[in-house]
Design an enzyme around this catalytic site. Sequence first.
Site, PDB file in Angstrom:
ATOM      1  N   THR A   1       0.788  -1.145   0.030  1.00  0.00           N
ATOM      2  CA  THR A   1       0.035   0.135   0.020  1.00  0.00           C
ATOM      3  C   THR A   1       0.853   1.227   0.091  1.00  0.00           C
ATOM      4  O   THR A   1       1.654   1.343   0.866  1.00  0.00           O
ATOM      5  CB  THR A   1      -0.981  -0.005   1.157  1.00  0.00           C
ATOM      6  OG1 THR A   1      -1.759  -1.192   1.443  1.00  0.00           O
ATOM      7  CG2 THR A   1      -2.000   1.209   0.932  1.00  0.00           C
TER       8      THR A   1
ATOM      9  N   MET B   1       0.954  -2.829   4.096  1.00  0.00           N
ATOM     10  CA  MET B   1      -0.012  -3.317   5.065  1.00  0.00           C
ATOM     11  C   MET B   1       0.849  -4.723   5.314  1.00  0.00           C
ATOM     12  O   MET B   1       1.148  -5.469   4.276  1.00  0.00           O
ATOM     13  CB  MET B   1      -1.223  -3.434   5.114  1.00  0.00           C
ATOM     14  CG  MET B   1      -2.007  -4.238   3.786  1.00  0.00           C
ATOM     15  SD  MET B   1      -3.557  -4.168   3.917  1.00  0.00           S
ATOM     16  CE  MET B   1      -4.119  -2.630   3.229  1.00  0.00           C
TER      17      MET B   1
END
Length: 387
Positions: free
Chosen positions: A201, A321
């Site tokens: 991410t 993440m």
Amino acid sequence: MKSDAGISNEDDKGEVCRVMVVDDSAIARGIVTRTLNEAPDISVVASVPNGLMALKTLGSHDIDVVVLDIEMPELDGLSALPRMLELYPQLKVIMVSAASQKDADISLKTMAMGAADYVEKPKAGLGGAEAFYDELVRKVRLHGGAAAPGAPSKRAAGPAPAKPQSAAAPQAPAPAVASFSNNRRKETFPRPEVIAIGSSTGGPQALAEVLKDLPPSVSQPILVTQHMPATFTALLAQHMTRYAGRLAAEARDGERIEPGRIYIAPGGKHLVAEQGAAGGILIRLDDGPPENSCKPAVDPMLRSLARIYGDRLLTIILTGMGCDGLKGCEAVVNAGGRVMAQDRETSVVWGMPGAVAQAGLCRDVLPLRQIGSALKRIAGGETNERA
């Protein structure tokens, strides 16, 4: 209570992540709205058919996250995004992209424009696409601050001056992060022969920053695993070619790893390296099961490179993440290689780099703006000083 359209009254769920869904398809809006509202910590407070109505709605609702389609009449997602972020700099916008090369390219451009994330629509339509729904809910929670049921949401409280990007003002790593665990401390490294980068991410923007304008002194091959679907990784390679000023391409099974090249793990395959029978190091695309729920995953790439290159491997873990890359970095350190991670302040999500840093595996924990210059110095032979 909810309206007939499935829109929640703003006070129904208490402190939750408040979402606006923007899509010209009423069917798609309805399905996405119902799916998000099933989560106890998410509330869809507005659902509109185009970007123009979305801009008007932002002024009358307290919204944390916008789920924004790309192709829409009157004002499409690409045009609406910069206007939203200009008015509401803290707003998190998740782009919803069709599984086409055109929309994937636009999605990557929107990431550079400030979009927080993207989700790829299922090819067979929205109905019954559980993986799409699961990913959307997970990313809305992540960016809206509702990491777990009952968690307080962040508020886009209204027009305000843009908060300076953390990367523009480098900060020292948090004191709580160890540089190395005591039994793994190493102060000197040979010049690396290969560079490996893992990201998720926020990774496309971070990669662009790290790899931009690479000088000839960085002659090592660079292998990148970025968590992305197949349609996106080919386009990511095109973008990286422009940023880095050298050829970046999706890795191909059996090709030899050559100096001065950037190899991107293709979506749906793990990128690993192996020693060629006739000499040289070859790329293999592994179709094995996902690792850390990811395919491609960073761990298999790092394990394979650590076995071959040992202490001549430089690994960089960027924003993302989860904890993919942690076990791989353990293999890198055990083989004598060097690990660098992005710091908390400049990461979109300090999951992957945080896991590696907090495990004491990093020689360097740096703000994003400093990683590129550190890479250039280390690759050029300045290997024994802290970056």
